[in-house]
Design a protein around this motif. Sequence first.
Motif, PDB file in Angstrom:
ATOM      1  N   MET A   1       0.830  -1.208   0.000  1.00 25.58           N
ATOM      2  CA  MET A   1       0.000   0.000   0.000  1.00 25.58           C
ATOM      3  C   MET A   1       0.868   1.264   0.000  1.00 25.58           C
ATOM      4  SD  MET A   1      -2.987  -0.994   2.715  1.00 25.58           S
ATOM      5  CE  MET A   1      -4.578  -1.594   2.150  1.00 25.58           C
ATOM      6  N   VAL A   2       1.875   1.287   0.852  1.00 25.06           N
ATOM      7  CA  VAL A   2       2.735   2.461   0.977  1.00 25.06           C
ATOM      8  C   VAL A   2       3.485   2.737  -0.320  1.00 25.06           C
ATOM      9  CG1 VAL A   2       4.816   3.318   2.159  1.00 25.06           C
ATOM     10  CG2 VAL A   2       2.957   2.305   3.487  1.00 25.06           C
ATOM     11  N   SER A   3       3.761   1.702  -1.104  1.00 23.97           N
ATOM     12  CA  SER A   3       4.538   1.876  -2.331  1.00 23.97           C
ATOM     13  C   SER A   3       3.823   2.707  -3.389  1.00 23.97           C
ATOM     14  CB  SER A   3       4.910   0.512  -2.921  1.00 23.97           C
ATOM     15  OG  SER A   3       3.768  -0.156  -3.453  1.00 23.97           O
TER      16      SER A   3
ATOM     17  N   GLY B   1       1.975   7.387   4.781  1.00 24.59           N
ATOM     18  CA  GLY B   1       0.681   6.735   4.788  1.00 24.59           C
ATOM     19  C   GLY B   1       0.598   5.560   5.740  1.00 24.59           C
ATOM     20  N   ALA B   2       1.722   5.181   6.351  1.00 27.21           N
ATOM     21  CA  ALA B   2       1.702   4.038   7.267  1.00 27.21           C
ATOM     22  C   ALA B   2       0.713   4.269   8.400  1.00 27.21           C
ATOM     23  CB  ALA B   2       3.109   3.800   7.830  1.00 27.21           C
TER      24      ALA B   2
ATOM     25  N   LYS C   1      -3.341   4.608   5.441  1.00 33.30           N
ATOM     26  CA  LYS C   1      -3.333   3.272   4.860  1.00 33.30           C
ATOM     27  C   LYS C   1      -3.243   2.188   5.928  1.00 33.30           C
ATOM     28  CE  LYS C   1      -1.564   4.954   0.454  1.00 33.30           C
ATOM     29  NZ  LYS C   1      -0.442   5.059  -0.499  1.00 33.30           N
ATOM     30  N   GLY C   2      -2.388   2.392   6.929  1.00 32.54           N
ATOM     31  CA  GLY C   2      -2.309   1.414   7.997  1.00 32.54           C
ATOM     32  C   GLY C   2      -3.617   1.284   8.743  1.00 32.54           C
TER      33      GLY C   2
ATOM     34  N   PRO D   1       8.266  14.281   7.673  1.00 32.14           N
ATOM     35  CA  PRO D   1       9.199  13.176   7.479  1.00 32.14           C
ATOM     36  C   PRO D   1       9.169  12.231   8.682  1.00 32.14           C
ATOM     37  CG  PRO D   1      10.224  15.279   6.909  1.00 32.14           C
ATOM     38  CD  PRO D   1       8.911  15.607   7.560  1.00 32.14           C
ATOM     39  N   ASP D   2       9.467  10.966   8.439  1.00 29.60           N
ATOM     40  CA  ASP D   2       9.522   9.931   9.479  1.00 29.60           C
ATOM     41  C   ASP D   2       8.151   9.536  10.016  1.00 29.60           C
ATOM     42  OD1 ASP D   2      12.261   9.817   9.207  1.00 29.60           O
ATOM     43  OD2 ASP D   2      12.671  11.115  10.923  1.00 29.60           O
ATOM     44  N   GLU D   3       7.089   9.710   9.217  1.00 32.58           N
ATOM     45  CA  GLU D   3       5.793   9.155   9.615  1.00 32.58           C
ATOM     46  C   GLU D   3       5.941   7.666   9.864  1.00 32.58           C
ATOM     47  OE1 GLU D   3       1.379   8.212   7.706  1.00 32.58           O
ATOM     48  OE2 GLU D   3       2.666   9.711   6.747  1.00 32.58           O
TER      49      GLU D   3
END
Length: 458
Positions: free
Chosen positions: A26-28, A124-125, A129-130, A427-429
């Motif tokens: 999903m993240v891709s 999105g993690a 999406k997660g 950044p770093d989500e």
Amino acid sequence: MTPTELLAKARDQVDSGAFFAELARMVSYPTVSTSPDGRVAVSAYLDEVLAPALTTLGCTVETFPNPDPSGGPFLVGTRTESPELPTLLCYGHADVVDGHAGQWSEDRDPWTLTADGERWYGRGAADNKGQHLVNLTALRLVLDHRGALGFNLKFLFETGEEIGSPGLADFAAQHRDLLAADVLIASDGPRLDAATPTLFLGARGGVRINLDVDLRPDAYHSGNWGGLLRNPATTLAGAISSLVDGHGRVQVPELLPSDLPETVREALADVVVANTPGDPVPDPGWGAPGLSAAERLYGWNTLEVLAFGAADVDRPVNAIPGRARAVLQLRYVTGTTLDGMTEAIEKHLAAQGFSMVEVSLSESYPASRTPVDNPWVRWAQSVLAGTGLATLPSFGGGLPNHVFTDILGLPTLWLPHSYPGCLQHAPDEHLLAPIAREGLVLATSLFDALGQSGKDVR
């Protein structure tokens, strides 16, 4: 499979790596809703990831154009088992914010899910999406366990939440029959803290209040004209302090709710905010007096200065500026109305001697919440009893909850699977693996109970 075995299987989805692998795919997809390339990725994500996931749940899937040309499409999956059963509406958003490539720690790629201990990094993690993967997985587990869900399912995905959900309200209004349900159960935003399962019932609204003091086109020497010409920056500072004082206390009654309902006060009685290591410590004496930190954050209104400007603060000159501007934001709970707010602020400022301050409102979204004593809320609390669940009447930030409460007329139950320090939008989500594991157990428990007892709540 027993209920205990079902929940064990939910935990195993995380422990086995299956959940991580699915989330990595999903993240891709770089589904950034603010870029043309991102919108291409959004369409691929709907077609290649979400539509098959819904089809696996036995849903009929349809993609709809957005009535607002600035927004992306909607995806709706529908599974009907029996008109006598309750209908669940789920919601998620497929879009994400910009990836901020090159700004992540350890040279991480925002579109590659990377595990570092219990932290899973990727855009999105956590948002979103997660979170919608938790619900899709839980539904799949319940369907495999029972052979049927025991309720009817509708799942709505939008693709523009990160740009303000353009067209969502109109789409819901135009498709009331398609989206008709008994209850919304969805996941977005953070839980109270990393350790506390959370159920929230709505969201505070928000509106920007723009103040402009434009007195003259030129700046004049402060030595020759100081004390003679009104300074717009000084005027603006005084005007702001008459709206919200130097201790964060709102001074205009029209900007506050009439009261704090007793049901809200009771729900927040044991809620502790800023309880995660690394969180900033709330400042004592700041904000509305007589309220707890939880009441100020989740049950009351706050007025914050977002920006203040006059001349060039980095390179000041000895001159009285001609103009000063500020942007404030009111975060507000249900019971506060925007109707007449501009006039109320203007009247207040004029009474304080600041009639030269121009006032306008912008970028607003409404507040909404499901009553704490709603039967569906009590049902969810009973199902999740013993988990340490915190119930928040309103989420502190903004979500399109009003679409579901005000347009579709649904009680709304938000079960988030993130936490305040997840760095979504930055950044770093990351998603915490323990929250993913616990969230999957909670969601599976809730959906399994809905299949058994949901018709009694309805």
